[in-house]
Motif scaffolding. Structure first.
Motif, short mmCIF file in Angstrom:
data_model
loop_
_atom_site.label_atom_id
_atom_site.label_comp_id
_atom_site.label_asym_id
_atom_site.label_seq_id
_atom_site.Cartn_x
_atom_site.Cartn_y
_atom_site.Cartn_z
N ILE A 1 7.72 8.34 -11.08
CA ILE A 1 6.85 8.68 -11.96
C ILE A 1 6.25 7.98 -13.30
CG2 ILE A 1 5.42 10.12 -13.24
CD1 ILE A 1 4.99 11.98 -11.46
N TYR A 2 5.99 6.61 -13.69
CA TYR A 2 6.21 5.61 -14.71
C TYR A 2 5.28 6.81 -15.87
CZ TYR A 2 8.57 2.09 -12.11
OH TYR A 2 9.91 1.73 -11.63
N ARG B 1 -0.93 22.18 -26.75
CA ARG B 1 -0.91 22.26 -25.84
C ARG B 1 -2.29 21.50 -25.79
NH1 ARG B 1 3.27 21.39 -26.60
NH2 ARG B 1 4.86 22.24 -25.51
N PRO B 2 -3.32 20.67 -25.55
CA PRO B 2 -4.46 19.82 -25.77
C PRO B 2 -5.15 20.26 -24.12
CG PRO B 2 -3.53 18.50 -27.24
CD PRO B 2 -2.40 19.00 -26.70
N GLU B 3 -6.51 20.68 -24.39
CA GLU B 3 -6.49 20.07 -22.48
C GLU B 3 -7.32 18.74 -21.96
OE1 GLU B 3 -11.19 21.25 -21.02
OE2 GLU B 3 -10.64 22.02 -22.66
N LEU B 4 -6.65 18.46 -20.90
CA LEU B 4 -7.13 17.34 -20.96
C LEU B 4 -7.98 16.58 -19.82
CD1 LEU B 4 -3.47 16.58 -19.09
CD2 LEU B 4 -4.66 16.23 -21.46
N ALA B 5 -9.05 15.52 -20.58
CA ALA B 5 -10.54 15.42 -19.88
C ALA B 5 -10.16 15.60 -18.29
CB ALA B 5 -10.55 14.18 -19.56
N GLU B 6 -9.31 15.37 -17.17
CA GLU B 6 -8.60 15.72 -15.85
C GLU B 6 -7.73 14.90 -16.02
OE1 GLU B 6 -10.09 11.74 -13.49
OE2 GLU B 6 -9.81 9.99 -15.39
N ASN B 7 -6.93 15.67 -14.43
CA ASN B 7 -5.74 15.45 -14.30
C ASN B 7 -5.37 15.03 -12.85
OD1 ASN B 7 -2.45 16.22 -14.54
ND2 ASN B 7 -2.95 18.15 -16.26
N ILE B 8 -4.02 15.04 -12.43
CA ILE B 8 -3.33 14.06 -11.50
C ILE B 8 -2.41 14.91 -11.18
CG2 ILE B 8 -2.23 12.62 -11.96
CD1 ILE B 8 -3.67 10.81 -9.86
N ASP B 9 -2.89 15.41 -9.45
CA ASP B 9 -1.46 16.23 -8.71
C ASP B 9 -0.39 15.01 -8.27
OD1 ASP B 9 0.01 17.47 -6.84
OD2 ASP B 9 -1.20 17.53 -4.99
N VAL B 10 0.34 15.59 -8.99
CA VAL B 10 1.90 14.14 -8.78
C VAL B 10 2.71 14.68 -7.97
CG1 VAL B 10 2.15 14.49 -11.45
CG2 VAL B 10 3.68 15.52 -9.97
N SER B 11 2.26 15.79 -6.45
CA SER B 11 3.08 15.95 -5.55
C SER B 11 3.02 14.97 -4.52
CB SER B 11 2.67 16.90 -4.66
OG SER B 11 1.05 16.54 -4.69
N PRO B 12 2.29 13.91 -4.83
CA PRO B 12 2.55 12.37 -3.19
C PRO B 12 3.37 11.51 -3.92
CG PRO B 12 0.23 12.90 -3.74
CD PRO B 12 1.16 13.57 -5.05
N GLU C 1 0.67 -0.96 -0.02
CA GLU C 1 -0.13 0.29 -0.03
C GLU C 1 0.74 1.07 -0.09
OE1 GLU C 1 -3.73 1.89 2.61
OE2 GLU C 1 -3.06 -0.06 3.08
N GLY C 2 1.91 0.81 1.05
CA GLY C 2 2.94 2.88 0.95
C GLY C 2 3.39 3.01 -0.56
N SER C 3 3.61 1.46 -1.12
CA SER C 3 4.58 1.51 -2.82
C SER C 3 3.43 2.13 -3.91
CB SER C 3 4.72 0.28 -3.60
OG SER C 3 3.68 -0.34 -4.12
N GLN C 4 1.81 2.03 -3.70
CA GLN C 4 1.04 3.38 -4.29
C GLN C 4 0.94 4.27 -4.02
OE1 GLN C 4 -3.26 0.79 -3.31
NE2 GLN C 4 -1.91 -1.45 -4.53
N ASN C 5 1.08 4.97 -2.62
CA ASN C 5 1.03 5.92 -2.29
C ASN C 5 2.24 6.86 -3.03
OD1 ASN C 5 -1.27 5.84 -1.06
ND2 ASN C 5 -0.27 5.04 1.26
N ARG C 6 3.22 6.34 -3.85
CA ARG C 6 4.44 7.29 -4.00
C ARG C 6 4.22 6.89 -5.60
NH1 ARG C 6 9.07 4.86 -3.04
NH2 ARG C 6 8.83 2.86 -2.32
N VAL C 7 3.89 5.15 -5.94
CA VAL C 7 4.31 5.14 -7.20
C VAL C 7 3.34 5.82 -8.77
CG1 VAL C 7 5.21 3.16 -8.81
CG2 VAL C 7 6.19 3.72 -6.78
N LEU C 8 3.31 6.83 -9.27
CA LEU C 8 2.26 6.38 -10.40
C LEU C 8 2.92 6.01 -11.62
CD1 LEU C 8 -0.54 8.17 -10.70
CD2 LEU C 8 1.10 9.94 -11.54
#
Length: 215
Positions: free
Chosen positions: A130-131, A115-126, A43-50
């Motif tokens: 990042i793969y 730069r196309p608009e995205l349908a949604e985005n994600i906060d990469v800070s956590p 679970e820890g790796s899920q929190n810091r690997v995207l």
């Protein structure tokens, strides 16, 4: 409830110290990789690997009409081996289902440096690692991937690029991504032919595992 004897507490504290020391010397990439026995990511790796990816279904070169994109299949394997969170980079509009029309649209976007608009985005800070994957479009990243990169703060993060192609190889994805996010550490590219990802999925676990462990 009775308390443990002091000797037990000392032993437990010592064991904890060893565990903490071990983690402190692990790289952010290797700490998230599952073991050869096939254990799932923690679970820890899920929190810091995207695992962020751009992929396309419908009609594709060399594989015909597909319901699962080539790059998605690679991304899915990476997520399974690292326990990372999957995130699809999608534009707010759909690309043409016809391959030729999609190629034309992609060319127009590249020529205009869109730069196309995205349908949604994600906060990469956590996330620490990042793969980032995409197909090669006209020798470059799809323009939507630049939208994704330029909308977040990648400073201090490790970015591991991967792509699918039909002869273009890495196409300098690592260099292009490095220029887009100069504050990140960008590693070597995993390049897999789209028809191999689509039709020879049994090869993906081995290729992905070796690449993950290569850095």
């Amino acid at each position: 409830m009775k308390f443990m004897k002091c000797s037990c507490l000392r032993n437990a504290a010592g064991a904890a110290a060893v565990i903490l020391a071990s983690f402190s010397f692990c790289s952010p990439v290797l700490a998230a990789v599952q073991s050869d026995s096939g254990a799932a990511g923690t679970e820890g790796s899920q929190n810091r690997v995207l695992v962020a990816y751009f992929s396309r279904t419908s009609e594709n070169y060399a594989v015909g009409s597909i319901s699962s994109g080539n790059t998605y299949l690679v991304a899915k394997e990476i997520a399974e081996q690292t326990g990372g969170r999957l995130f699809e980079i999608r534009t707010a509009y759909s690309y043409p289902a016809d391959y030729g029309e999609c190629v034309k649209k992609a060319r127009e976007e590249k020529d205009a440096n869109t730069r196309p608009e995205l349908a949604e985005n994600i906060d990469v800070s956590p996330y620490d690692v990042i793969y980032l994957g995409a197909p090669v479009w006209h020798g470059d990243l799809p323009m939507a991937v630049y939208t994704f990169l330029e909308s977040g703060d990648f400073s201090g993060k490790t970015v591991r690029p991967f792509n699918t192609h039909e002869g273009s190889g890495s196409s300098g994805f690592d260099v292009k991504i490095g220029k887009a996010v100069p504050g990140a550490s960008v590693t070597g590219v995993l390049s897999i032919q789209g028809k191999e990802a689509q039709n020879e999925t049994h090869k993906l676990p081995f290729k992905v595992r070796n690449w993950i462990k290569s850095e």
